[in-house]
Enzyme design. Structure first.
Site, PDB file in Angstrom:
ATOM      1  N   GLY A   1       7.548  -0.474  -0.963  1.00  0.00           N
ATOM      2  CA  GLY A   1       7.246   0.422   0.156  1.00  0.00           C
ATOM      3  C   GLY A   1       6.026   0.029   0.970  1.00  0.00           C
ATOM      4  O   GLY A   1       5.768  -1.144   1.222  1.00  0.00           O
TER       5      GLY A   1
ATOM      6  N   ASP B   1       2.957   0.184   0.072  1.00  0.00           N
ATOM      7  CA  ASP B   1       2.025  -0.561  -0.793  1.00  0.00           C
ATOM      8  C   ASP B   1       2.332  -2.059  -0.700  1.00  0.00           C
ATOM      9  O   ASP B   1       1.458  -2.890  -0.450  1.00  0.00           O
ATOM     10  CB  ASP B   1       2.213  -0.060  -2.239  1.00  0.00           C
ATOM     11  CG  ASP B   1       1.087  -0.443  -3.171  1.00  0.00           C
ATOM     12  OD1 ASP B   1       1.220  -0.194  -4.373  1.00  0.00           O
ATOM     13  OD2 ASP B   1       0.073  -0.995  -2.685  1.00  0.00           O
TER      14      ASP B   1
ATOM     15  N   ILE C   1       2.631   0.697   9.481  1.00  0.00           N
ATOM     16  CA  ILE C   1       1.207   1.023   9.349  1.00  0.00           C
ATOM     17  C   ILE C   1       0.351  -0.245   9.291  1.00  0.00           C
ATOM     18  O   ILE C   1      -0.833  -0.206   9.631  1.00  0.00           O
ATOM     19  CB  ILE C   1       0.973   1.925   8.123  1.00  0.00           C
ATOM     20  CG1 ILE C   1      -0.325   2.722   8.282  1.00  0.00           C
ATOM     21  CG2 ILE C   1       0.998   1.128   6.806  1.00  0.00           C
ATOM     22  CD1 ILE C   1      -0.459   3.891   7.334  1.00  0.00           C
TER      23      ILE C   1
ATOM     24  N   SER D   1       4.113   9.823  -0.741  1.00  0.00           N
ATOM     25  CA  SER D   1       5.029  10.386  -1.741  1.00  0.00           C
ATOM     26  C   SER D   1       6.459  10.608  -1.264  1.00  0.00           C
ATOM     27  O   SER D   1       7.291  11.080  -2.040  1.00  0.00           O
ATOM     28  CB  SER D   1       4.496  11.715  -2.317  1.00  0.00           C
ATOM     29  OG  SER D   1       3.446  11.459  -3.226  1.00  0.00           O
ATOM     30  N   THR D   2       6.765  10.288  -0.019  1.00  0.00           N
ATOM     31  CA  THR D   2       8.118  10.611   0.499  1.00  0.00           C
ATOM     32  C   THR D   2       9.115   9.479   0.306  1.00  0.00           C
ATOM     33  O   THR D   2      10.275   9.596   0.715  1.00  0.00           O
ATOM     34  CB  THR D   2       8.054  10.952   2.005  1.00  0.00           C
ATOM     35  OG1 THR D   2       7.644   9.785   2.720  1.00  0.00           O
ATOM     36  CG2 THR D   2       7.105  12.097   2.278  1.00  0.00           C
TER      37      THR D   2
ATOM     38  N   ASN E   1       0.054   3.159  -6.294  1.00  0.00           N
ATOM     39  CA  ASN E   1       0.307   3.788  -7.598  1.00  0.00           C
ATOM     40  C   ASN E   1      -0.963   3.604  -8.418  1.00  0.00           C
ATOM     41  O   ASN E   1      -1.874   2.889  -8.016  1.00  0.00           O
ATOM     42  CB  ASN E   1       1.535   3.180  -8.306  1.00  0.00           C
ATOM     43  CG  ASN E   1       1.365   1.700  -8.537  1.00  0.00           C
ATOM     44  OD1 ASN E   1       0.442   1.262  -9.215  1.00  0.00           O
ATOM     45  ND2 ASN E   1       2.240   0.917  -7.935  1.00  0.00           N
TER      46      ASN E   1
ATOM     47  N   VAL F   1       9.552   6.264  -2.692  1.00  0.00           N
ATOM     48  CA  VAL F   1       9.860   6.100  -4.124  1.00  0.00           C
ATOM     49  C   VAL F   1       9.551   7.376  -4.906  1.00  0.00           C
ATOM     50  O   VAL F   1      10.243   7.739  -5.849  1.00  0.00           O
ATOM     51  CB  VAL F   1       9.035   4.911  -4.685  1.00  0.00           C
ATOM     52  CG1 VAL F   1       9.048   4.871  -6.203  1.00  0.00           C
ATOM     53  CG2 VAL F   1       9.564   3.607  -4.114  1.00  0.00           C
TER      54      VAL F   1
END
Ligand code: APR
Length: 180
Positions: free
Chosen positions: A41, A43, A20, A131-132, A33, A134
């Site tokens: 991930g 983030d 991305i 959400s898929t 988070n 961690v």
């Protein structure tokens, strides 16, 4: 009496297999988070590729509007720093629970990210599979919620392209199935 200008073409919903951080869109959505201070991930990838400006703006948000952190299901924009995008919209996905149905919170991530992107005047938005990773949400269900919500919320004429960017083949397949 001129008719109110509403509608316009529907956005194109697309899916790509890739990273991305390299997407040339107006808004890249981050699966953050509540701390807004980075993580792993997507983030971690966004902060690494986008550079320190993003974290600086996140820290400013924590010092002002979000002193207790960004609540689950909400979204907030910062600069995209060195990313090819113009903004990052950070959203906090729910951690999957087998006992409690948090689907509405996951849907809210997409709905709120689109609301913020529209307020910015963005025409193209790239979403990860929130959400898929961690947060362990099963891919097929997360893809169904994502596609259903984005389809329902994307008012005609507001966006040109809404792109799901999937980092691995299982996610790419799951979103392909959800897009039909
Ligand atoms: N580009 C696109 N998608 C990515 C990338 C990337 N560079 N890196 C990871 N992903 C995918 C993962 O494969 C997964 O499908 O993003 C999806 C979401 O996974 P996570 O990034 O783990 O996000 P999430 O499950 O929402 O958990 C959020 O993880 O990174 C921490 O700080 C973050 O605490 C927060 C939590």
């Amino acid at each position: 009496m001129a008719a109110a200008v509403t509608g316009g073409p529907d956005p194109v919903l697309t899916r790509v297999r890739g990273d991305i951080t390299g997407q040339h869109v107006d808004v890249v959505v981050n699966a953050a988070n509540s701390s807004l201070l980075g993580g792993g991930g997507v983030d971690g990838a966004i902060h690494r590729a986008g550079g320190p400006e993003i974290l600086e703006e996140c820290r400013a948000l924590r010092a002002s509007r979000y002193e207790h952190g960004l609540p689950v299901g909400q979204a907030v924009a910062t600069t995209a720093g060195r990313l090819p995008a113009r903004w990052v919209v950070h959203t906090v996905g729910p951690v999957f629970s087998a006992r409690e149905d948090r689907s509405e919170l996951l849907a809210s991530c997409y709905r709120e990210s689109l609301r913020v992107a529209h307020e910015l005047g963005a025409r193209t938005v790239a979403f990860p599979a929130v959400s898929t990773g961690v947060f362990r949400w099963p891919l097929a269900d997360a893809a169904r919620i994502a596609v259903t919500t984005v389809r329902a919320e994307a008012r005609p004429g507001r966006f040109a392209e809404l792109r799901f960017v999937l980092f691995d083949e299982p996610a790419h397949q799951a979103f392909g199935a959800a897009l039909g």
